[in-house]
Motif scaffolding. Sequence first.
Motif, mmCIF file in Angstrom:
data_model
loop_
_atom_site.group_PDB
_atom_site.id
_atom_site.type_symbol
_atom_site.label_atom_id
_atom_site.label_comp_id
_atom_site.label_asym_id
_atom_site.label_seq_id
_atom_site.Cartn_x
_atom_site.Cartn_y
_atom_site.Cartn_z
ATOM 1 N N PRO A 220 65.158 25.552 88.534
ATOM 2 C CA PRO A 220 63.960 25.664 89.375
ATOM 3 C C PRO A 220 62.692 25.790 88.534
ATOM 4 C CG PRO A 220 65.268 27.683 89.460
ATOM 5 C CD PRO A 220 66.094 26.674 88.737
ATOM 6 N N TYR A 221 61.602 25.257 89.067
ATOM 7 C CA TYR A 221 60.373 25.271 88.278
ATOM 8 C C TYR A 221 59.883 26.693 88.011
ATOM 9 C CZ TYR A 221 57.408 26.013 92.454
ATOM 10 O OH TYR A 221 56.807 26.519 93.574
ATOM 11 N N THR A 222 60.326 27.646 88.819
ATOM 12 C CA THR A 222 59.977 29.035 88.554
ATOM 13 C C THR A 222 60.557 29.517 87.221
ATOM 14 O OG1 THR A 222 61.878 29.678 89.905
ATOM 15 C CG2 THR A 222 59.722 29.692 90.977
ATOM 16 N N HIS A 223 61.651 28.880 86.777
ATOM 17 C CA HIS A 223 62.238 29.249 85.484
ATOM 18 C C HIS A 223 61.312 28.822 84.348
ATOM 19 C CE1 HIS A 223 65.604 30.695 83.118
ATOM 20 N NE2 HIS A 223 65.577 29.605 82.382
ATOM 21 N N ALA A 224 60.707 27.652 84.479
ATOM 22 C CA ALA A 224 59.745 27.192 83.475
ATOM 23 C C ALA A 224 58.502 28.089 83.463
ATOM 24 C CB ALA A 224 59.350 25.740 83.751
ATOM 25 N N LEU A 225 58.077 28.526 84.644
ATOM 26 C CA LEU A 225 56.937 29.441 84.715
ATOM 27 C C LEU A 225 57.263 30.769 84.034
ATOM 28 C CD1 LEU A 225 55.783 28.799 88.397
ATOM 29 C CD2 LEU A 225 54.623 28.059 86.309
ATOM 30 N N LYS A 226 58.499 31.228 84.213
ATOM 31 C CA LYS A 226 58.925 32.466 83.556
ATOM 32 C C LYS A 226 58.881 32.314 82.045
ATOM 33 C CE LYS A 226 62.659 35.870 83.392
ATOM 34 N NZ LYS A 226 63.944 36.336 83.993
ATOM 35 N N LEU A 227 59.368 31.169 81.548
ATOM 36 C CA LEU A 227 59.312 30.919 80.111
ATOM 37 C C LEU A 227 57.872 30.960 79.626
ATOM 38 C CD1 LEU A 227 60.313 29.986 77.332
ATOM 39 C CD2 LEU A 227 60.346 27.639 78.216
ATOM 40 N N MET A 228 56.983 30.318 80.356
ATOM 41 C CA MET A 228 55.571 30.277 79.953
ATOM 42 C C MET A 228 54.987 31.688 79.883
ATOM 43 S SD MET A 228 52.653 27.825 81.595
ATOM 44 C CE MET A 228 51.091 27.519 80.767
ATOM 45 N N GLU A 229 55.386 32.546 80.804
ATOM 46 C CA GLU A 229 54.905 33.932 80.799
ATOM 47 C C GLU A 229 55.365 34.687 79.559
ATOM 48 O OE1 GLU A 229 56.330 35.484 84.463
ATOM 49 O OE2 GLU A 229 54.850 34.423 85.689
ATOM 50 N N HIS A 230 56.475 34.260 78.987
ATOM 51 C CA HIS A 230 57.005 34.902 77.784
ATOM 52 C C HIS A 230 56.384 34.345 76.503
ATOM 53 C CE1 HIS A 230 60.409 37.535 79.091
ATOM 54 N NE2 HIS A 230 60.247 36.836 80.205
ATOM 55 N N MET A 231 55.400 33.450 76.634
ATOM 56 C CA MET A 231 54.781 32.813 75.472
ATOM 57 C C MET A 231 53.279 33.102 75.434
ATOM 58 S SD MET A 231 56.752 29.133 75.872
ATOM 59 C CE MET A 231 57.077 28.664 74.178
ATOM 60 N N PRO A 232 52.878 34.381 75.436
ATOM 61 C CA PRO A 232 51.451 34.700 75.536
ATOM 62 C C PRO A 232 50.635 34.294 74.317
ATOM 63 C CG PRO A 232 52.716 36.676 75.044
ATOM 64 C CD PRO A 232 53.708 35.598 75.326
ATOM 65 N N ALA A 233 51.273 34.167 73.163
ATOM 66 C CA ALA A 233 50.528 33.886 71.938
ATOM 67 C C ALA A 233 50.461 32.398 71.601
ATOM 68 C CB ALA A 233 51.152 34.644 70.762
ATOM 69 N N ASP A 234 51.240 31.581 72.306
ATOM 70 C CA ASP A 234 51.320 30.160 71.975
ATOM 71 C C ASP A 234 50.345 29.316 72.787
ATOM 72 O OD1 ASP A 234 53.277 30.323 70.002
ATOM 73 O OD2 ASP A 234 54.913 30.223 71.437
ATOM 74 N N ASP A 235 50.021 28.143 72.235
ATOM 75 C CA ASP A 235 49.215 27.147 72.938
ATOM 76 C C ASP A 235 50.160 26.333 73.813
ATOM 77 O OD1 ASP A 235 47.579 25.115 73.778
ATOM 78 O OD2 ASP A 235 47.366 24.175 71.812
ATOM 79 N N VAL A 236 50.241 26.697 75.091
ATOM 80 C CA VAL A 236 51.222 26.089 75.994
ATOM 81 C C VAL A 236 50.516 25.294 77.090
ATOM 82 C CG1 VAL A 236 53.220 26.474 77.485
ATOM 83 C CG2 VAL A 236 52.756 28.056 75.604
ATOM 84 N N VAL A 237 50.959 24.059 77.274
ATOM 85 C CA VAL A 237 50.517 23.228 78.390
ATOM 86 C C VAL A 237 51.736 22.950 79.258
ATOM 87 C CG1 VAL A 237 49.624 20.967 79.075
ATOM 88 C CG2 VAL A 237 48.661 22.144 77.078
ATOM 89 N N MET A 238 51.596 23.112 80.563
ATOM 90 C CA MET A 238 52.693 22.768 81.464
ATOM 91 C C MET A 238 52.243 21.688 82.429
ATOM 92 S SD MET A 238 54.913 25.051 84.178
ATOM 93 C CE MET A 238 55.632 26.064 82.910
ATOM 94 N N THR A 239 53.057 20.667 82.563
ATOM 95 C CA THR A 239 52.828 19.627 83.553
ATOM 96 C C THR A 239 53.888 19.767 84.635
ATOM 97 O OG1 THR A 239 51.930 18.097 81.894
ATOM 98 C CG2 THR A 239 52.708 17.144 83.971
ATOM 99 N N LEU A 240 53.464 20.165 85.823
ATOM 100 C CA LEU A 240 54.369 20.257 86.966
ATOM 101 C C LEU A 240 54.315 18.930 87.726
ATOM 102 C CD1 LEU A 240 53.619 23.841 88.341
ATOM 103 C CD2 LEU A 240 55.729 23.076 87.232
#
Length: 268
Positions: A220-240
């Motif tokens: 589920p896409y909520t799993h990807a959102l959870k991963l992103m929340e665990h990456m506060p220091a990284d330069d993260v872009v998500m394309t939904l």
Amino acid sequence: MSTAPAETEITWIEVGGGAAARSIAMRIFRAEPRSERPTLVWLGGYRSDMTGTKAVEVEHYARAIGSDCIRFDYSGHGSSGGDFRDGTISRWIEESLAVINHAAPGKVVLIGSSMGGWIALRLIQELKRRGNKGRVAGLVLIAPAPDFTAELIEPNLTVAEKASLAERGYFEEPSQYSPEPNVFTLALIEDGRANRVLSGPVETDCPVHILQGMRDPDVPYTHALKLMEHMPADDVVMTLIRDGDHRLSRDEDIAKLKQAIGDMLTQG
């Protein structure tokens, strides 16, 4: 009249020793003239192999832009040796490290699909632990499934599946991608707990681009959102991708994947 490029030749390396030894199949594309860019490394998903649509398209993209590319099969997958039921996250990480150290001594961009996203994150941790911080120039994750055994499988086990794990050491479930059922072993689940990455901050020290379908029935896409929340220091872009499924193998999905990889090479 244009023709598709010839398939890259398979080569093998041996990983492990004694009863744990297995031959890992690789397809290594070398750009001519030699490229100074990071090598693209494909990390496939559970029960996927290096001949899948996305893996092949990544190499086609590497050929088009003149970058090196590595595809390979985990043990028990595709052309590699070993029994699938012996597979664990730790075992597949060991193989991934061996392939990268053998075929890509310089910087790499890791492209991880589904379980391959988990492998990619653990690879970064292992490379750091071995003093190779900065080896990964970028990370492209497609429907990433870090900790899927603990987060997505264990909480949803049925009584029958729990009984099968206890009595037989595995359980099976139908696969929508193959006539053969998916097999999940007790060893995989127990080893998955030891390889969790979502138990604290995830620090990759490189740019990250996540591609995630919102109609993904497996992760589920909520799993990807959870991963992103665990990456506060990284330069993260998500394309939904609103109508995207788990595979993200349509032409428009592949175009987004290639764009994400291109951005990583520009930054790397």
